[in-house]
Design a protein around this motif. Structure first.
Motif, PDB file in Angstrom:
ATOM      1  N   GLN A 176      13.167  90.269  25.039  1.00  0.00           N
ATOM      2  CA  GLN A 176      14.394  91.244  25.431  1.00  0.00           C
ATOM      3  C   GLN A 176      15.016  90.063  26.511  1.00  0.00           C
ATOM      4  OE1 GLN A 176      14.178  95.283  26.136  1.00  0.00           O
ATOM      5  NE2 GLN A 176      12.669  95.575  24.488  1.00  0.00           N
ATOM      6  N   ARG A 177      16.192  89.762  26.379  1.00  0.00           N
ATOM      7  CA  ARG A 177      16.836  88.994  27.408  1.00  0.00           C
ATOM      8  C   ARG A 177      18.207  89.680  27.631  1.00  0.00           C
ATOM      9  NH1 ARG A 177      15.134  84.045  28.551  1.00  0.00           N
ATOM     10  NH2 ARG A 177      17.021  83.542  29.535  1.00  0.00           N
ATOM     11  N   GLY A 178      18.223  89.425  29.104  1.00  0.00           N
ATOM     12  CA  GLY A 178      19.542  90.447  29.699  1.00  0.00           C
ATOM     13  C   GLY A 178      19.884  89.526  30.987  1.00  0.00           C
ATOM     14  N   CYS A 179      20.734  90.058  31.851  1.00  0.00           N
ATOM     15  CA  CYS A 179      21.270  89.504  33.495  1.00  0.00           C
ATOM     16  C   CYS A 179      20.916  90.590  34.384  1.00  0.00           C
ATOM     17  CB  CYS A 179      22.830  89.224  33.024  1.00  0.00           C
ATOM     18  SG  CYS A 179      23.356  88.097  31.747  1.00  0.00           S
ATOM     19  N   PRO A 180      19.696  90.474  35.030  1.00  0.00           N
ATOM     20  CA  PRO A 180      19.391  91.376  35.968  1.00  0.00           C
ATOM     21  C   PRO A 180      20.597  91.252  37.115  1.00  0.00           C
ATOM     22  CG  PRO A 180      17.488  90.044  35.508  1.00  0.00           C
ATOM     23  CD  PRO A 180      18.831  89.541  34.772  1.00  0.00           C
ATOM     24  N   THR A 181      20.882  92.790  37.481  1.00  0.00           N
ATOM     25  CA  THR A 181      22.214  92.837  38.398  1.00  0.00           C
ATOM     26  C   THR A 181      21.947  93.801  39.435  1.00  0.00           C
ATOM     27  OG1 THR A 181      23.475  92.843  36.145  1.00  0.00           O
ATOM     28  CG2 THR A 181      24.650  93.375  37.971  1.00  0.00           C
ATOM     29  N   GLN A 182      22.069  93.267  40.597  1.00  0.00           N
ATOM     30  CA  GLN A 182      21.781  94.202  41.708  1.00  0.00           C
ATOM     31  C   GLN A 182      23.018  95.039  41.919  1.00  0.00           C
ATOM     32  OE1 GLN A 182      21.258  93.527  46.510  1.00  0.00           O
ATOM     33  NE2 GLN A 182      22.365  91.897  45.466  1.00  0.00           N
ATOM     34  N   ALA A 183      22.562  96.444  42.226  1.00  0.00           N
ATOM     35  CA  ALA A 183      23.853  97.546  42.316  1.00  0.00           C
ATOM     36  C   ALA A 183      24.627  97.224  43.368  1.00  0.00           C
ATOM     37  CB  ALA A 183      22.959  98.745  42.363  1.00  0.00           C
ATOM     38  N   ALA A 184      24.254  96.787  44.595  1.00  0.00           N
ATOM     39  CA  ALA A 184      25.148  96.173  45.654  1.00  0.00           C
ATOM     40  C   ALA A 184      26.267  95.388  44.878  1.00  0.00           C
ATOM     41  CB  ALA A 184      24.567  95.702  46.803  1.00  0.00           C
ATOM     42  N   ASP A 185      26.109  94.370  43.922  1.00  0.00           N
ATOM     43  CA  ASP A 185      27.102  93.594  43.567  1.00  0.00           C
ATOM     44  C   ASP A 185      28.044  94.256  42.707  1.00  0.00           C
ATOM     45  OD1 ASP A 185      25.587  91.580  45.050  1.00  0.00           O
ATOM     46  OD2 ASP A 185      24.559  91.111  43.014  1.00  0.00           O
ATOM     47  N   ILE A 186      27.698  95.257  41.779  1.00  0.00           N
ATOM     48  CA  ILE A 186      28.664  96.258  41.125  1.00  0.00           C
ATOM     49  C   ILE A 186      29.529  96.757  41.951  1.00  0.00           C
ATOM     50  CG2 ILE A 186      28.682  98.014  39.413  1.00  0.00           C
ATOM     51  CD1 ILE A 186      25.651  97.041  38.603  1.00  0.00           C
ATOM     52  N   ALA A 187      28.766  97.241  43.036  1.00  0.00           N
ATOM     53  CA  ALA A 187      29.349  98.134  44.028  1.00  0.00           C
ATOM     54  C   ALA A 187      30.560  97.499  44.512  1.00  0.00           C
ATOM     55  CB  ALA A 187      28.533  98.997  45.193  1.00  0.00           C
ATOM     56  N   ALA A 188      30.335  96.302  45.177  1.00  0.00           N
ATOM     57  CA  ALA A 188      31.334  95.143  45.688  1.00  0.00           C
ATOM     58  C   ALA A 188      32.423  94.927  44.573  1.00  0.00           C
ATOM     59  CB  ALA A 188      30.606  94.107  46.039  1.00  0.00           C
ATOM     60  N   ALA A 189      32.171  94.665  43.342  1.00  0.00           N
ATOM     61  CA  ALA A 189      32.964  94.444  42.443  1.00  0.00           C
ATOM     62  C   ALA A 189      34.098  95.632  42.278  1.00  0.00           C
ATOM     63  CB  ALA A 189      32.300  94.044  41.103  1.00  0.00           C
ATOM     64  N   LEU A 190      33.371  96.901  42.273  1.00  0.00           N
ATOM     65  CA  LEU A 190      34.474  98.029  42.081  1.00  0.00           C
ATOM     66  C   LEU A 190      35.277  98.325  43.260  1.00  0.00           C
ATOM     67  CD1 LEU A 190      31.529 100.428  40.695  1.00  0.00           C
ATOM     68  CD2 LEU A 190      33.555  99.910  39.315  1.00  0.00           C
ATOM     69  N   LEU A 191      34.807  97.940  44.541  1.00  0.00           N
ATOM     70  CA  LEU A 191      35.360  98.363  45.595  1.00  0.00           C
ATOM     71  C   LEU A 191      36.773  97.141  45.712  1.00  0.00           C
ATOM     72  CD1 LEU A 191      33.095  99.676  48.068  1.00  0.00           C
ATOM     73  CD2 LEU A 191      34.750 100.745  46.850  1.00  0.00           C
ATOM     74  N   ILE A 192      36.424  95.883  45.194  1.00  0.00           N
ATOM     75  CA  ILE A 192      37.361  94.809  45.293  1.00  0.00           C
ATOM     76  C   ILE A 192      38.644  95.192  44.399  1.00  0.00           C
ATOM     77  CG2 ILE A 192      37.651  92.443  44.525  1.00  0.00           C
ATOM     78  CD1 ILE A 192      34.920  91.750  45.524  1.00  0.00           C
ATOM     79  N   ALA A 193      37.953  95.782  42.878  1.00  0.00           N
ATOM     80  CA  ALA A 193      39.272  96.203  42.215  1.00  0.00           C
ATOM     81  C   ALA A 193      40.039  97.245  42.691  1.00  0.00           C
ATOM     82  CB  ALA A 193      38.408  96.476  40.651  1.00  0.00           C
ATOM     83  N   ALA A 194      39.312  98.185  43.387  1.00  0.00           N
ATOM     84  CA  ALA A 194      39.983  99.281  43.769  1.00  0.00           C
ATOM     85  C   ALA A 194      41.139  98.847  44.849  1.00  0.00           C
ATOM     86  CB  ALA A 194      38.786 100.349  44.568  1.00  0.00           C
ATOM     87  N   ASP A 195      40.758  97.972  45.917  1.00  0.00           N
ATOM     88  CA  ASP A 195      41.707  97.581  46.653  1.00  0.00           C
ATOM     89  C   ASP A 195      42.813  96.763  46.054  1.00  0.00           C
ATOM     90  OD1 ASP A 195      40.871  99.051  48.624  1.00  0.00           O
ATOM     91  OD2 ASP A 195      39.286  97.491  49.404  1.00  0.00           O
ATOM     92  N   ASP A 196      42.480  95.855  45.139  1.00  0.00           N
ATOM     93  CA  ASP A 196      43.269  94.777  44.455  1.00  0.00           C
ATOM     94  C   ASP A 196      44.300  95.205  43.546  1.00  0.00           C
ATOM     95  OD1 ASP A 196      43.640  92.120  45.066  1.00  0.00           O
ATOM     96  OD2 ASP A 196      42.493  91.384  43.437  1.00  0.00           O
ATOM     97  N   LEU A 197      44.016  96.486  42.907  1.00  0.00           N
ATOM     98  CA  LEU A 197      44.984  96.704  41.770  1.00  0.00           C
ATOM     99  C   LEU A 197      46.350  97.314  42.361  1.00  0.00           C
ATOM    100  CD1 LEU A 197      42.297  97.854  39.515  1.00  0.00           C
ATOM    101  CD2 LEU A 197      43.587  95.909  38.841  1.00  0.00           C
ATOM    102  N   SER A 198      47.338  97.028  41.733  1.00  0.00           N
ATOM    103  CA  SER A 198      48.475  97.837  42.132  1.00  0.00           C
ATOM    104  C   SER A 198      49.077  98.774  40.651  1.00  0.00           C
ATOM    105  CB  SER A 198      49.613  96.768  42.434  1.00  0.00           C
ATOM    106  OG  SER A 198      49.717  95.870  41.522  1.00  0.00           O
ATOM    107  N   ALA A 199      50.090  99.538  41.006  1.00  0.00           N
ATOM    108  CA  ALA A 199      50.660 100.192  39.977  1.00  0.00           C
ATOM    109  C   ALA A 199      50.872  99.439  38.753  1.00  0.00           C
ATOM    110  CB  ALA A 199      51.877 100.870  40.403  1.00  0.00           C
ATOM    111  N   SER A 200      51.629  98.265  38.957  1.00  0.00           N
ATOM    112  CA  SER A 200      52.236  97.294  37.942  1.00  0.00           C
ATOM    113  C   SER A 200      51.482  96.167  37.517  1.00  0.00           C
ATOM    114  CB  SER A 200      53.736  96.741  38.531  1.00  0.00           C
ATOM    115  OG  SER A 200      53.258  95.942  39.675  1.00  0.00           O
TER     116      SER A 200
END
Length: 294
Positions: A181-205
């Motif tokens: 079985q193959r996959g991409c090991p992913t650190q949870a802190a990296d996912i958290a960083a991605a989510l918070l970047i998206a949270a701040d970056d996105l605008s209504a339009s």
């Protein structure tokens, strides 16, 4: 920084979001299942209706017991499908951005290369089916949504493969680990960083709402993952356990796992300017964190 209302407080990604919010003094309300019952869609909606104006809602809660889900279908579907859809509906009513986490298990694992967001889905078990239903419910209820599909999550928190290998390897000379079985090991802190970047970056339009893959860079088998964990830890232990590479058939489980869980994360990188580190680097970081904590 936008205030965040987060469903989930004890899971790996949730705890990393809490850490990162604390480090930057971000306003964050983290709701545990004791605070809001995820089986109660009215309670979910009420929590969102009470959130401050301008909030971003993040769903870091899920039913993740993949094997148990095969015999606990109703609860798994309620948490992974009905609850996120209710969150999205309430966010649409409040005008809030909604961030949601999904999984590689929406794919059947037969593709020979890394999955893209637009590849056909075909989940092989209840967990994957309910997560796919959750994606559809969220996307159907709200037009300002970002969904991250991720895979093979690990961190210093909770139960995960990295910590299991460290526990078992501490007093064993050889461990059998699945190699097909193959996959991409992913650190949870990296996912958290991605989510918070998206949270701040996105605008209504914004035109970047939608579905994304997000995972550690590079691929590995579970056996490769274990080998690197032991290599990283060997200087501390003064030895290195051997990995006996076995097949999925040697370790039958109630739920079928995808043979290939690799995710191509280029779409997220292009949209938000953030890429997870190479998985080996993140493993070394987490092992060091655990060592520092004793």
């Amino acid at each position: 920084m936008k205030p965040v209302l987060m469903f989930g407080a004890t899971g790996q990604v949730a705890r990393c979001v809490i850490d990162q919010a604390a480090a930057t003094a971000r306003p964050l309300t983290a709701l545990s299942r004791q605070d809001v019952d995820l089986l109660d869609t009215d309670a979910i909606r009420a929590a969102i209706m009470a959130a401050p104006e301008g909030s971003v809602v993040l769903n870091a809660a899920a039913y993740t017991a993949v094997d148990q889900a095969e015999s606990d279908v109703a609860a798994c579907r309620a948490v992974n499908a009905a609850a996120p859809a209710a969150m999205a509906e309430a966010c649409q009513a409040r005008g809030f951005v909604f961030l949601h986490i999904s999984t590689d298990y929406v794919f059947d694992g037969t593709k020979p290369s890394a999955y893209l967001e637009d590849d056909p889905t075909s989940p092989q078990g209840v967990y994957g089916e309910t997560k796919l239903e959750g994606e559809a419910g969220v996307l159907g209820a709200h037009d300002r949504v970002v969904i991250l599909r991720t895979a093979w999550v690990y961190s210093r928190y909770g139960k995960n493969f990295l910590k299991t290998m460290l526990r078992l390897g501490s007093d064993r000379d050889t461990l059998g680990v699945v190699d097909d079985q193959r996959g991409c090991p992913t650190q949870a802190a990296d996912i958290a960083a991605a989510l918070l970047i998206a949270a701040d970056d996105l605008s209504a339009s914004d035109d970047r709402y939608g579905l994304y893959n997000f995972a550690g860079q590079g691929g590995a088998s579970w056996a490769d993952f274990a080998e690197h964990i032991f290599q990283t830890q060997s200087s501390r232990w003064g030895r290195r356990p051997a990995v006996n590479r076995v097949t999925t058939a040697d370790y039958p489980t109630p739920a079928k796992r995808p043979a290939n869980s690799m995710l191509n994360s280029d779409r997220f990188s292009a949209a938000f300017g953030y890429t997870a580190p190479v998985w080996t680097e993140s493993v070394e970081h987490v092992v060091q964190q655990l060592a520092d904590e004793g």
